[in-house]
Design a protein around this motif. Structure first.
Motif, PDB file in Angstrom:
ATOM      1  N   ALA A 107       8.021   3.468  -5.041  1.00 51.39           N
ATOM      2  CA  ALA A 107       7.038   3.337  -3.969  1.00 51.39           C
ATOM      3  C   ALA A 107       7.676   2.615  -2.801  1.00 51.39           C
ATOM      4  O   ALA A 107       8.621   1.835  -2.977  1.00 51.39           O
ATOM      5  CB  ALA A 107       5.812   2.566  -4.458  1.00 51.39           C
ATOM      6  N   SER A 108       7.154   2.854  -1.617  1.00 44.85           N
ATOM      7  CA  SER A 108       7.628   2.182  -0.410  1.00 44.85           C
ATOM      8  C   SER A 108       6.666   1.077  -0.020  1.00 44.85           C
ATOM      9  O   SER A 108       5.446   1.248  -0.111  1.00 44.85           O
ATOM     10  CB  SER A 108       7.747   3.182   0.746  1.00 44.85           C
ATOM     11  OG  SER A 108       8.681   4.193   0.455  1.00 44.85           O
ATOM     12  N   VAL A 109       7.209  -0.059   0.390  1.00 39.91           N
ATOM     13  CA  VAL A 109       6.393  -1.148   0.933  1.00 39.91           C
ATOM     14  C   VAL A 109       6.058  -0.783   2.380  1.00 39.91           C
ATOM     15  O   VAL A 109       6.954  -0.626   3.202  1.00 39.91           O
ATOM     16  CB  VAL A 109       7.148  -2.485   0.885  1.00 39.91           C
ATOM     17  CG1 VAL A 109       6.301  -3.597   1.508  1.00 39.91           C
ATOM     18  CG2 VAL A 109       7.521  -2.833  -0.551  1.00 39.91           C
ATOM     19  N   ILE A 110       4.766  -0.620   2.669  1.00 39.37           N
ATOM     20  CA  ILE A 110       4.393  -0.174   4.011  1.00 39.37           C
ATOM     21  C   ILE A 110       3.736  -1.255   4.853  1.00 39.37           C
ATOM     22  O   ILE A 110       3.697  -1.157   6.085  1.00 39.37           O
ATOM     23  CB  ILE A 110       3.475   1.063   3.952  1.00 39.37           C
ATOM     24  CG1 ILE A 110       2.207   0.763   3.148  1.00 39.37           C
ATOM     25  CG2 ILE A 110       4.221   2.252   3.356  1.00 39.37           C
ATOM     26  CD1 ILE A 110       1.183   1.872   3.221  1.00 39.37           C
ATOM     27  N   ALA A 152      -6.250   3.753  -1.345  1.00 32.77           N
ATOM     28  CA  ALA A 152      -6.600   4.680  -0.274  1.00 32.77           C
ATOM     29  C   ALA A 152      -5.656   5.878  -0.365  1.00 32.77           C
ATOM     30  O   ALA A 152      -4.506   5.802   0.057  1.00 32.77           O
ATOM     31  CB  ALA A 152      -6.490   4.012   1.096  1.00 32.77           C
ATOM     32  N   ARG A 153      -6.139   6.947  -1.010  1.00 33.63           N
ATOM     33  CA  ARG A 153      -5.324   8.139  -1.269  1.00 33.63           C
ATOM     34  C   ARG A 153      -4.064   7.749  -2.049  1.00 33.63           C
ATOM     35  O   ARG A 153      -4.175   7.267  -3.169  1.00 33.63           O
ATOM     36  CB  ARG A 153      -5.027   8.865   0.035  1.00 33.63           C
ATOM     37  CG  ARG A 153      -6.308   9.343   0.744  1.00 33.63           C
ATOM     38  CD  ARG A 153      -6.024  10.248   1.919  1.00 33.63           C
ATOM     39  NE  ARG A 153      -5.389  11.491   1.480  1.00 33.63           N
ATOM     40  CZ  ARG A 153      -5.134  12.495   2.323  1.00 33.63           C
ATOM     41  NH1 ARG A 153      -5.432  12.383   3.613  1.00 33.63           N
ATOM     42  NH2 ARG A 153      -4.565  13.599   1.872  1.00 33.63           N
ATOM     43  N   ASN A 154      -2.890   7.928  -1.474  1.00 38.98           N
ATOM     44  CA  ASN A 154      -1.675   7.589  -2.227  1.00 38.98           C
ATOM     45  C   ASN A 154      -1.124   6.224  -1.839  1.00 38.98           C
ATOM     46  O   ASN A 154       0.055   5.939  -2.039  1.00 38.98           O
ATOM     47  CB  ASN A 154      -0.599   8.665  -2.030  1.00 38.98           C
ATOM     48  CG  ASN A 154      -0.085   8.731  -0.609  1.00 38.98           C
ATOM     49  OD1 ASN A 154      -0.853   8.545   0.335  1.00 38.98           O
ATOM     50  ND2 ASN A 154       1.198   9.020  -0.443  1.00 38.98           N
ATOM     51  N   ARG A 155      -2.003   5.385  -1.320  1.00 38.28           N
ATOM     52  CA  ARG A 155      -1.618   4.021  -0.986  1.00 38.28           C
ATOM     53  C   ARG A 155      -2.488   3.035  -1.757  1.00 38.28           C
ATOM     54  O   ARG A 155      -3.662   3.293  -2.021  1.00 38.28           O
ATOM     55  CB  ARG A 155      -1.753   3.774   0.519  1.00 38.28           C
ATOM     56  CG  ARG A 155      -0.813   4.650   1.351  1.00 38.28           C
ATOM     57  CD  ARG A 155      -0.923   4.353   2.822  1.00 38.28           C
ATOM     58  NE  ARG A 155       0.093   5.076   3.591  1.00 38.28           N
ATOM     59  CZ  ARG A 155       0.333   4.887   4.879  1.00 38.28           C
ATOM     60  NH1 ARG A 155      -0.383   3.997   5.559  1.00 38.28           N
ATOM     61  NH2 ARG A 155       1.280   5.584   5.488  1.00 38.28           N
ATOM     62  N   PHE A 156      -1.897   1.897  -2.122  1.00 34.97           N
ATOM     63  CA  PHE A 156      -2.656   0.878  -2.835  1.00 34.97           C
ATOM     64  C   PHE A 156      -2.068  -0.485  -2.504  1.00 34.97           C
ATOM     65  O   PHE A 156      -0.945  -0.590  -2.009  1.00 34.97           O
ATOM     66  CB  PHE A 156      -2.608   1.115  -4.352  1.00 34.97           C
ATOM     67  CG  PHE A 156      -1.258   0.884  -4.977  1.00 34.97           C
ATOM     68  CD1 PHE A 156      -0.929  -0.343  -5.545  1.00 34.97           C
ATOM     69  CD2 PHE A 156      -0.298   1.889  -4.984  1.00 34.97           C
ATOM     70  CE1 PHE A 156       0.316  -0.567  -6.103  1.00 34.97           C
ATOM     71  CE2 PHE A 156       0.954   1.669  -5.555  1.00 34.97           C
ATOM     72  CZ  PHE A 156       1.257   0.455  -6.106  1.00 34.97           C
ATOM     73  N   ASN A 157      -2.846  -1.529  -2.784  1.00 40.33           N
ATOM     74  CA  ASN A 157      -2.315  -2.866  -2.548  1.00 40.33           C
ATOM     75  C   ASN A 157      -2.436  -3.738  -3.788  1.00 40.33           C
ATOM     76  O   ASN A 157      -3.155  -3.414  -4.738  1.00 40.33           O
ATOM     77  CB  ASN A 157      -2.956  -3.531  -1.327  1.00 40.33           C
ATOM     78  CG  ASN A 157      -4.422  -3.884  -1.512  1.00 40.33           C
ATOM     79  OD1 ASN A 157      -4.920  -4.055  -2.627  1.00 40.33           O
ATOM     80  ND2 ASN A 157      -5.146  -4.001  -0.409  1.00 40.33           N
ATOM     81  N   ILE A 158      -1.693  -4.840  -3.753  1.00 39.06           N
ATOM     82  CA  ILE A 158      -1.778  -5.874  -4.774  1.00 39.06           C
ATOM     83  C   ILE A 158      -1.886  -7.220  -4.064  1.00 39.06           C
ATOM     84  O   ILE A 158      -1.410  -7.372  -2.944  1.00 39.06           O
ATOM     85  CB  ILE A 158      -0.559  -5.874  -5.721  1.00 39.06           C
ATOM     86  CG1 ILE A 158       0.740  -6.044  -4.922  1.00 39.06           C
ATOM     87  CG2 ILE A 158      -0.527  -4.614  -6.573  1.00 39.06           C
ATOM     88  CD1 ILE A 158       1.951  -6.293  -5.774  1.00 39.06           C
ATOM     89  N   HIS A 159      -2.531  -8.173  -4.721  1.00 44.03           N
ATOM     90  CA  HIS A 159      -2.695  -9.514  -4.174  1.00 44.03           C
ATOM     91  C   HIS A 159      -1.891 -10.483  -5.043  1.00 44.03           C
ATOM     92  O   HIS A 159      -2.061 -10.518  -6.265  1.00 44.03           O
ATOM     93  CB  HIS A 159      -4.170  -9.908  -4.154  1.00 44.03           C
ATOM     94  CG  HIS A 159      -5.046  -8.920  -3.436  1.00 44.03           C
ATOM     95  ND1 HIS A 159      -5.002  -8.746  -2.067  1.00 44.03           N
ATOM     96  CD2 HIS A 159      -5.966  -8.037  -3.903  1.00 44.03           C
ATOM     97  CE1 HIS A 159      -5.866  -7.817  -1.711  1.00 44.03           C
ATOM     98  NE2 HIS A 159      -6.460  -7.367  -2.809  1.00 44.03           N
ATOM     99  N   VAL A 179      10.424   0.063  -4.351  1.00 39.95           N
ATOM    100  CA  VAL A 179      10.256  -0.647  -5.617  1.00 39.95           C
ATOM    101  C   VAL A 179      10.069   0.367  -6.731  1.00 39.95           C
ATOM    102  O   VAL A 179       9.659   1.516  -6.503  1.00 39.95           O
ATOM    103  CB  VAL A 179       9.048  -1.603  -5.568  1.00 39.95           C
ATOM    104  CG1 VAL A 179       9.264  -2.719  -4.558  1.00 39.95           C
ATOM    105  CG2 VAL A 179       7.758  -0.839  -5.261  1.00 39.95           C
ATOM    106  N   ASN A 180      10.359  -0.067  -7.960  1.00 41.05           N
ATOM    107  CA  ASN A 180      10.161   0.779  -9.131  1.00 41.05           C
ATOM    108  C   ASN A 180       8.721   0.700  -9.610  1.00 41.05           C
ATOM    109  O   ASN A 180       8.122  -0.386  -9.634  1.00 41.05           O
ATOM    110  CB  ASN A 180      11.092   0.339 -10.263  1.00 41.05           C
ATOM    111  CG  ASN A 180      12.544   0.613  -9.962  1.00 41.05           C
ATOM    112  OD1 ASN A 180      12.880   1.606  -9.313  1.00 41.05           O
ATOM    113  ND2 ASN A 180      13.423  -0.264 -10.428  1.00 41.05           N
TER     114      ASN A 180
END
Length: 214
Positions: A107-110, A152-159, A179-180
């Motif tokens: 995944a890419s950090v956006i 959000a579709r193919n994007r997600f976040n973590i806290h 990231v893996n």
């Protein structure tokens, strides 16, 4: 098998590239390599690798071309920091969720947001893997077991709390980095089973939000 609880940050000392193979020399913190045997499994940024040699706290691993292609290990250079976890043993506390150490995708950090006392990181995965990502579900990022925030579709976040930032390499993450990703196996099984029964991906997500995060 791994738990997704990162045991520390190690440093890449050397990378030796050969045809179809790279050998990594990775230095673990003091005492972290005690009791390691040749042939033992260690997760390096979430990727299960086999110890081929040991010199004090420095462990050596070989990674085949396919591993380098499917993960971020091919981008590692001397001086880079990585998350590591030694294989779980019977009787160990499972503080995260069970991981195989087999990376599904990257995944890419956006975007990185830094509100007071925590950090929120947004990631983007290839479209075909978005069907396995649910709010409050599990995911492993660079070997760390984490709970998904928003999707959000193919994007997600973590806290991330300060302790996670201290104990892992997430404290140094930057936009644009890759990231893996290891998808939660239970979630993948549920989604794929429902798909075989004729449910489309949206129906699978709606029906199994609770199951994916259990």
């Amino acid at each position: 098998m791994f738990t997704g609880i990162v045991q520390g940050i190690a440093v890449v000392e050397d990378v030796t590239a050969a045809t179809g193979l790279s050998t990594f020399a990775i230095r673990l913190p003091d005492d972290s390599a005690d009791g390691v045997n040749i042939g033992a499994s260690v997760a390096i940024n979430g990727t299960c690798l086999t110890v081929t040699r040991q010199a004090g706290n420095t462990l050596f691993f070989d990674a085949m071309q396919e591993t380098l292609r499917l993960t971020t290990l091919g981008d590692l250079e001397p001086g880079h920091s990585i998350n590591f976890e030694r294989a779980a043993r019977i009787g160990d506390e499972i503080g995260g969720h069970l991981l195989s150490g087999h990376i599904h995708t990257t995944a890419s950090v956006i975007e990185i947001l830094r509100p007071e006392n925590n950090v929120t990181i947004w990631f983007e995965v290839p479209e075909q893997w978005a069907r396995y990502i649910f709010p409050k579900g599990y995911i492993a990022i660079n070997g760390a077991s984490l709970t998904i925030g928003e999707v959000a579709r193919n994007r997600f976040n973590i806290h991330l709390i300060p302790e996670t930032l201290r104990a892992t390499t997430f404290g140094a993450v930057e936009e644009g980095m890759k990231v893996n990703i290891e998808i939660d196996s239970q979630t993948q099984t549920i989604v794929d089973t429902l798909a075989r029964l004729g449910y489309d991906s949206q129906a699978s997500k709606t029906t199994n939000l609770g199951l994916a995060s259990s």
